[in-house]
Write a protein that holds these residues in place. Structure first.
Motif, mmCIF file in Angstrom:
data_model
loop_
_atom_site.group_PDB
_atom_site.id
_atom_site.type_symbol
_atom_site.label_atom_id
_atom_site.label_comp_id
_atom_site.label_asym_id
_atom_site.label_seq_id
_atom_site.Cartn_x
_atom_site.Cartn_y
_atom_site.Cartn_z
ATOM 1 N N SER A 113 2.661 -10.442 7.129
ATOM 2 C CA SER A 113 3.189 -10.362 5.759
ATOM 3 C C SER A 113 4.699 -10.186 5.726
ATOM 4 O O SER A 113 5.304 -10.181 4.651
ATOM 5 C CB SER A 113 2.521 -9.200 5.008
ATOM 6 O OG SER A 113 2.837 -7.962 5.627
ATOM 7 N N LEU A 121 3.875 -5.404 5.335
ATOM 8 C CA LEU A 121 3.027 -4.475 4.595
ATOM 9 C C LEU A 121 2.442 -3.456 5.562
ATOM 10 O O LEU A 121 1.964 -3.804 6.637
ATOM 11 C CB LEU A 121 1.900 -5.254 3.918
ATOM 12 C CG LEU A 121 0.825 -4.447 3.191
ATOM 13 C CD1 LEU A 121 1.403 -3.769 1.959
ATOM 14 C CD2 LEU A 121 -0.341 -5.372 2.805
ATOM 15 N N SER A 139 -1.207 1.690 0.491
ATOM 16 C CA SER A 139 -0.028 1.141 1.160
ATOM 17 C C SER A 139 1.130 2.120 1.062
ATOM 18 O O SER A 139 1.178 2.987 0.181
ATOM 19 C CB SER A 139 0.383 -0.184 0.530
ATOM 20 O OG SER A 139 0.853 0.026 -0.793
ATOM 21 N N LYS A 320 3.236 -9.461 -1.056
ATOM 22 C CA LYS A 320 2.711 -8.152 -0.650
ATOM 23 C C LYS A 320 1.469 -7.748 -1.445
ATOM 24 O O LYS A 320 0.542 -7.148 -0.899
ATOM 25 C CB LYS A 320 3.800 -7.083 -0.792
ATOM 26 C CG LYS A 320 4.953 -7.235 0.201
ATOM 27 C CD LYS A 320 4.497 -7.015 1.626
ATOM 28 C CE LYS A 320 5.616 -7.236 2.627
ATOM 29 N NZ LYS A 320 6.732 -6.321 2.470
ATOM 30 N N GLN A 324 -2.111 -7.266 0.287
ATOM 31 C CA GLN A 324 -2.817 -5.989 0.218
ATOM 32 C C GLN A 324 -4.229 -6.167 -0.324
ATOM 33 O O GLN A 324 -5.178 -5.553 0.170
ATOM 34 C CB GLN A 324 -2.026 -5.011 -0.649
ATOM 35 C CG GLN A 324 -2.506 -3.574 -0.572
ATOM 36 C CD GLN A 324 -1.511 -2.606 -1.182
ATOM 37 O OE1 GLN A 324 -0.344 -2.931 -1.355
ATOM 38 N NE2 GLN A 324 -1.971 -1.421 -1.508
#
Length: 371
Positions: A113, A121, A139, A320, A324
């Motif tokens: 990522s 990430l 996260s 992102k 996620q």
């Protein structure tokens, strides 16, 4: 087993108008595709188009299958907090009571990522070693680290009666206090990010081993031999904690000091490493050694499997938010695969659970909890 799609029933569609492709259809297609080995949006569309007849046995799909861009836009707009909460709620139904369970918490970067000046990430996950199931993730922000993410994850879980293990990053007064307030116990690694505590614990064990203290400790020895290597692990556990208060170290619920000494012999060479921990769990050395060793299961049974079998590090989803949300899908399908693995009369690999789900629609229905 609770239906995974029921867990997402209340998830809000981020699109503000009526669309050709309803959110449940997009979620169901993506989830099923990831279960069957798909790792990107383009392949999700291709897979779903070949499986349209099966998909329509569960949802209408009146307008067929969305394009890869539609999958990317929707997963890039879905609230990660809401999506993760759905995941955590569903996992909580799989493990309704964590009393007596061991929960490992650890962070992992999703390396694919990374883009431009933006770092990869980084996700902090909770994993239950007793069941092999992932319980949730949060996260960290680019300007933060695991110290701020761990309390958020702890607050989302029902930890009553569980034992939580975290590496040295999580050895913070606020985190220890949060675990104790949740009715759980902790085992926290001690390193030089807490210099006063680390030096004090090292000196205590050195003095105890040299006979300079009247205090004693419990000791447990394990041997592990394989691949031309002999490893000896000696776990020492003490309940002499009164002296900590005099050094300004006040840790919520602390009951034990721990030293784990590892000696490796391989190829005629010997190396020794000592690690230190504090714990609120009042157990002796054998049980403490088990908990410490169980912690590293999160590396080889969650993180390693996500990278090698689910292709997480190789994923090139740069957005992102989408990355996620895809990470949540991976953990959900890994949980589903583990549950199916436990139901099989003969042990099969997680890879072959995914293969069977891809080839056999009846088994796919069973894995997804649709029958």
């Amino acid at each position: 087993m609770p239906s995974i799609m029921d867990a997402f029933a209340d998830l809000r569609d981020p699109r503000c108008r009526t669309c050709r492709y309803p959110l449940p259809e997009i979620l169901f297609a993506a989830l099923s595709a990831v279960l069957c080995g798909v790792e990107d949006w383009e392949t999700t569309t291709l897979w779903a188009r070949t499986q349209l007849a099966w998909l329509r046995t569960h949802l209408p799909y009146e307008n067929g299958i969305p394009s890869p861009d539609t999958f990317a836009r929707v997963f890039g707009a879905l609230s990660v907090k809401a999506f993760e909460q759905c995941f955590i709620n569903w996992a909580g139904q799989l493990c309704p009571a964590l009393e007596g369970q061991h929960i490992a918490i650890d962070g992992k970067a999703v390396r694919g990522s990374r883009s431009g000046t933006h770092s990869a990430l980084h996700l902090v996950s909770a994993w239950c070693s007793d069941t092999g199931l992932s319980l949730g993730q949060v996260s960290t922000s680019e300007k933060s680290n695991e110290i701020t993410a761990i309390p958020e994850l702890l607050a989302a879980l029902n930890l009553e009666g569980a034992t939580v293990t975290i590496d040295a990053m999580g050895t913070q007064h606020t985190i220890a206090e949060a675990i104790v307030k949740a009715g759980a116990n902790y085992v926290l690694a001690v390193k030089d990010n807490q210099p006063g505590l680390a030096e004090g614990v090292r000196r205590w064990f050195a003095a105890a081993q040299d006979g300079r203290l009247e205090s004693s400790y419990w000791e447990h020895v394990e041997h592990d031999k394989g691949h031309g290597r002999l490893e000896t692990r000696v776990c020492r556990v003490a309940d002499d904690i009164a002296w900590l208060a005099g050094t300004g170290q006040h840790w919520a619920g602390i009951e034990r000091l721990v030293m784990l000494e590892r000696t490796r012999e391989q190829g005629g060479k010997t190396s020794t490493e000592s690690c230190y921990y504090i714990s609120s769990k009042a157990v002796k050395a054998a049980e403490m050694a088990r908990l410490i060793r169980a912690h590293w299961g999160i590396e080889n049974q969650l993180h390693w499997v996500l990278d090698v079998s689910w292709g997480e590090d190789a994923s090139l989803i740069r957005d992102k938010v989408a990355a996620q949300n895809m990470a949540s899908l991976r953990k959900i399908t890994l949980n589903l695969a583990r549950l199916e693995q436990s139901r099989q009369p003969k042990k099969i690999s997680l890879k072959n659970v995914r293969n069977l789900a891809a080839w056999d629609t009846a088994l796919r229905d069973s894995v997804l909890g649709l029958v």
